[in-house]
Write a protein that holds these residues in place. Structure first.
Motif, PDB file in Angstrom:
ATOM      1  N   VAL A  78       0.826  -1.214   0.000  1.00 22.83           N
ATOM      2  CA  VAL A  78       0.000   0.000   0.000  1.00 22.83           C
ATOM      3  C   VAL A  78       0.855   1.257   0.000  1.00 22.83           C
ATOM      4  O   VAL A  78       0.514   2.254  -0.633  1.00 22.83           O
ATOM      5  CB  VAL A  78      -0.969  -0.017   1.203  1.00 22.83           C
ATOM      6  N   GLY A  79       1.994   1.224   0.688  1.00 17.65           N
ATOM      7  CA  GLY A  79       2.860   2.399   0.735  1.00 17.65           C
ATOM      8  C   GLY A  79       3.320   2.819  -0.644  1.00 17.65           C
ATOM      9  O   GLY A  79       3.237   3.990  -1.016  1.00 17.65           O
ATOM     10  N   SER A  80       3.794   1.873  -1.404  1.00 19.53           N
ATOM     11  CA  SER A  80       4.243   2.185  -2.758  1.00 19.53           C
ATOM     12  C   SER A  80       3.082   2.630  -3.643  1.00 19.53           C
ATOM     13  O   SER A  80       3.238   3.538  -4.463  1.00 19.53           O
ATOM     14  CB  SER A  80       4.921   0.963  -3.365  1.00 19.53           C
ATOM     15  N   ALA A  81       1.940   2.005  -3.459  1.00 18.71           N
ATOM     16  CA  ALA A  81       0.776   2.389  -4.269  1.00 18.71           C
ATOM     17  C   ALA A  81       0.344   3.821  -3.968  1.00 18.71           C
ATOM     18  O   ALA A  81       0.029   4.586  -4.883  1.00 18.71           O
ATOM     19  CB  ALA A  81      -0.373   1.421  -4.015  1.00 18.71           C
ATOM     20  N   LEU A  82       0.343   4.193  -2.704  1.00 16.25           N
ATOM     21  CA  LEU A  82      -0.090   5.549  -2.338  1.00 16.25           C
ATOM     22  C   LEU A  82       0.909   6.610  -2.778  1.00 16.25           C
ATOM     23  O   LEU A  82       0.531   7.736  -3.088  1.00 16.25           O
ATOM     24  CB  LEU A  82      -0.313   5.642  -0.837  1.00 16.25           C
ATOM     25  N   ILE A  83       2.175   6.256  -2.820  1.00 18.01           N
ATOM     26  CA  ILE A  83       3.191   7.240  -3.179  1.00 18.01           C
ATOM     27  C   ILE A  83       3.360   7.359  -4.687  1.00 18.01           C
ATOM     28  O   ILE A  83       3.453   8.467  -5.225  1.00 18.01           O
ATOM     29  CB  ILE A  83       4.534   6.882  -2.509  1.00 18.01           C
ATOM     30  N   CYS A  84       3.415   6.240  -5.379  1.00 16.69           N
ATOM     31  CA  CYS A  84       3.737   6.251  -6.816  1.00 16.69           C
ATOM     32  C   CYS A  84       2.551   5.996  -7.728  1.00 16.69           C
ATOM     33  O   CYS A  84       2.333   6.724  -8.685  1.00 16.69           O
ATOM     34  CB  CYS A  84       4.814   5.207  -7.112  1.00 16.69           C
ATOM     35  N   VAL A  85       1.801   4.967  -7.447  1.00 15.83           N
ATOM     36  CA  VAL A  85       0.819   4.481  -8.417  1.00 15.83           C
ATOM     37  C   VAL A  85      -0.447   5.339  -8.445  1.00 15.83           C
ATOM     38  O   VAL A  85      -0.868   5.813  -9.505  1.00 15.83           O
ATOM     39  CB  VAL A  85       0.480   2.999  -8.136  1.00 15.83           C
ATOM     40  N   VAL A  86      -1.059   5.544  -7.304  1.00 13.34           N
ATOM     41  CA  VAL A  86      -2.362   6.221  -7.259  1.00 13.34           C
ATOM     42  C   VAL A  86      -2.313   7.655  -7.805  1.00 13.34           C
ATOM     43  O   VAL A  86      -3.158   8.030  -8.630  1.00 13.34           O
ATOM     44  CB  VAL A  86      -2.955   6.165  -5.832  1.00 13.34           C
ATOM     45  N   PRO A  87      -1.337   8.494  -7.408  1.00  4.05           N
ATOM     46  CA  PRO A  87      -1.316   9.856  -7.972  1.00  4.05           C
ATOM     47  C   PRO A  87      -1.161   9.870  -9.491  1.00  4.05           C
ATOM     48  O   PRO A  87      -1.812  10.673 -10.170  1.00  4.05           O
ATOM     49  CB  PRO A  87      -0.109  10.509  -7.297  1.00  4.05           C
ATOM     50  N   CYS A  88      -0.338   8.977 -10.013  1.00  2.00           N
ATOM     51  CA  CYS A  88      -0.163   8.927 -11.468  1.00  2.00           C
ATOM     52  C   CYS A  88      -1.446   8.495 -12.170  1.00  2.00           C
ATOM     53  O   CYS A  88      -1.824   9.070 -13.194  1.00  2.00           O
ATOM     54  CB  CYS A  88       0.968   7.974 -11.827  1.00  2.00           C
ATOM     55  N   LEU A  89      -2.113   7.488 -11.612  1.00  2.29           N
ATOM     56  CA  LEU A  89      -3.366   7.033 -12.225  1.00  2.29           C
ATOM     57  C   LEU A  89      -4.443   8.099 -12.164  1.00  2.29           C
ATOM     58  O   LEU A  89      -5.228   8.262 -13.114  1.00  2.29           O
ATOM     59  CB  LEU A  89      -3.840   5.749 -11.545  1.00  2.29           C
ATOM     60  N   ASP A 101       1.369  17.950 -26.470  1.00  3.95           N
ATOM     61  CA  ASP A 101       2.433  18.461 -25.604  1.00  3.95           C
ATOM     62  C   ASP A 101       2.627  17.588 -24.365  1.00  3.95           C
ATOM     63  O   ASP A 101       3.715  17.545 -23.803  1.00  3.95           O
ATOM     64  CB  ASP A 101       2.118  19.891 -25.158  1.00  3.95           C
ATOM     65  N   ALA A 102       1.595  16.900 -23.949  1.00  4.23           N
ATOM     66  CA  ALA A 102       1.664  16.096 -22.727  1.00  4.23           C
ATOM     67  C   ALA A 102       2.011  14.633 -23.002  1.00  4.23           C
ATOM     68  O   ALA A 102       1.984  13.825 -22.084  1.00  4.23           O
ATOM     69  CB  ALA A 102       0.334  16.189 -21.990  1.00  4.23           C
ATOM     70  N   ARG A 103       2.351  14.299 -24.234  1.00  3.80           N
ATOM     71  CA  ARG A 103       2.630  12.906 -24.566  1.00  3.80           C
ATOM     72  C   ARG A 103       3.812  12.353 -23.763  1.00  3.80           C
ATOM     73  O   ARG A 103       3.742  11.264 -23.198  1.00  3.80           O
ATOM     74  CB  ARG A 103       2.906  12.769 -26.063  1.00  3.80           C
ATOM     75  N   ASN A 104       4.912  13.115 -23.692  1.00  8.42           N
ATOM     76  CA  ASN A 104       6.080  12.656 -22.938  1.00  8.42           C
ATOM     77  C   ASN A 104       5.783  12.602 -21.439  1.00  8.42           C
ATOM     78  O   ASN A 104       6.263  11.710 -20.741  1.00  8.42           O
ATOM     79  CB  ASN A 104       7.280  13.557 -23.201  1.00  8.42           C
ATOM     80  N   GLU A 105       5.013  13.557 -20.982  1.00  9.44           N
ATOM     81  CA  GLU A 105       4.630  13.556 -19.563  1.00  9.44           C
ATOM     82  C   GLU A 105       3.795  12.318 -19.224  1.00  9.44           C
ATOM     83  O   GLU A 105       4.009  11.685 -18.189  1.00  9.44           O
ATOM     84  CB  GLU A 105       3.846  14.829 -19.245  1.00  9.44           C
ATOM     85  N   ARG A 106       2.881  11.961 -20.093  1.00  6.11           N
ATOM     86  CA  ARG A 106       2.055  10.778 -19.854  1.00  6.11           C
ATOM     87  C   ARG A 106       2.899   9.502 -19.894  1.00  6.11           C
ATOM     88  O   ARG A 106       2.673   8.580 -19.121  1.00  6.11           O
ATOM     89  CB  ARG A 106       0.913  10.708 -20.875  1.00  6.11           C
ATOM     90  N   ARG A 107       3.882   9.457 -20.789  1.00  4.40           N
ATOM     91  CA  ARG A 107       4.785   8.303 -20.824  1.00  4.40           C
ATOM     92  C   ARG A 107       5.556   8.182 -19.508  1.00  4.40           C
ATOM     93  O   ARG A 107       5.733   7.083 -18.984  1.00  4.40           O
ATOM     94  CB  ARG A 107       5.758   8.428 -21.987  1.00  4.40           C
ATOM     95  N   LEU A 108       6.038   9.321 -19.011  1.00  4.50           N
ATOM     96  CA  LEU A 108       6.773   9.319 -17.752  1.00  4.50           C
ATOM     97  C   LEU A 108       5.876   8.853 -16.601  1.00  4.50           C
ATOM     98  O   LEU A 108       6.296   8.065 -15.748  1.00  4.50           O
ATOM     99  CB  LEU A 108       7.334  10.712 -17.460  1.00  4.50           C
ATOM    100  N   LEU A 109       4.634   9.312 -16.586  1.00  2.00           N
ATOM    101  CA  LEU A 109       3.705   8.902 -15.530  1.00  2.00           C
ATOM    102  C   LEU A 109       3.378   7.407 -15.620  1.00  2.00           C
ATOM    103  O   LEU A 109       3.259   6.732 -14.595  1.00  2.00           O
ATOM    104  CB  LEU A 109       2.425   9.732 -15.601  1.00  2.00           C
ATOM    105  N   LYS A 110       3.251   6.897 -16.827  1.00  3.44           N
ATOM    106  CA  LYS A 110       3.014   5.458 -16.980  1.00  3.44           C
ATOM    107  C   LYS A 110       4.229   4.656 -16.515  1.00  3.44           C
ATOM    108  O   LYS A 110       4.091   3.608 -15.890  1.00  3.44           O
ATOM    109  CB  LYS A 110       2.664   5.128 -18.434  1.00  3.44           C
ATOM    110  N   ALA A 111       5.417   5.166 -16.810  1.00  2.00           N
ATOM    111  CA  ALA A 111       6.632   4.489 -16.339  1.00  2.00           C
ATOM    112  C   ALA A 111       6.721   4.537 -14.818  1.00  2.00           C
ATOM    113  O   ALA A 111       7.103   3.546 -14.176  1.00  2.00           O
ATOM    114  CB  ALA A 111       7.863   5.140 -16.964  1.00  2.00           C
ATOM    115  N   LEU A 112       6.361   5.658 -14.223  1.00  2.57           N
ATOM    116  CA  LEU A 112       6.377   5.777 -12.767  1.00  2.57           C
ATOM    117  C   LEU A 112       5.340   4.851 -12.130  1.00  2.57           C
ATOM    118  O   LEU A 112       5.586   4.266 -11.075  1.00  2.57           O
ATOM    119  CB  LEU A 112       6.128   7.225 -12.338  1.00  2.57           C
TER     120      LEU A 112
END
Length: 137
Positions: A78-89, A101-112
């Motif tokens: 849950v710790g990792s999900a709350l820090i990394c996964v949930v905000p990106c989703l 313009d946000a294509r690279n940003e979305r790729r970075l968020l998917k990688a995170l």
């Protein structure tokens, strides 16, 4: 630690109170989620679902008597999900994908998001290995 140490006793008591006091909140959320995700009628199956979930958790408490293991698993996943996964989703869901313009940003968020899921899986595996085997000791 000494068996009669007052601070150790207070810490153990605080941990027990925390576990006992948080159980109704977590259990109610879980039961409501079960009803939300299933097609069960709440008015007819409320008692059955409540008793079934309570029996499941009681059986798990008998099999896994170490609360430290449960806390470690929860922290790892849950710790990792709350820090990394949930905000990106949340961000990926709120903002549209049609902006070039946000294509690279979305790729970075998917990688995170993938990184957060991998860290959660790794932490869970390490916790299980430390608890149930001698590989990491």
């Amino acid at each position: 630690y000494k068996a009669d140490d007052a601070l150790v006793f207070a810490t153990r008591l605080a941990t027990a109170v925390s576990i006992v006091a948080s159980h109704p909140l977590i259990f109610t959320s879980l039961r409501d989620s079960v009803f939300s995700l299933s097609n069960l009628d709440r008015s007819t199956s409320f008692t059955a679902v409540s008793l079934g979930l309570l029996a499941l958790f009681t059986a798990l408490a008998v099999v896994v008597p170490d609360a430290g293991f449960v806390v470690s698993i929860t922290g790892a996943s849950v710790g990792s999900a709350l820090i990394c996964v949930v905000p990106c989703l949340i961000y990926l869901r709120i903002f549209p994908a049609d902006d070039d313009d946000a294509r690279n940003e979305r790729r970075l968020l998917k990688a995170l998001t993938a990184f957060g899921a991998a860290v959660a899986a790794f932490g869970t595996v390490v916790t299980c290995l430390e608890t149930f085997t001698d590989l990491l000791k």
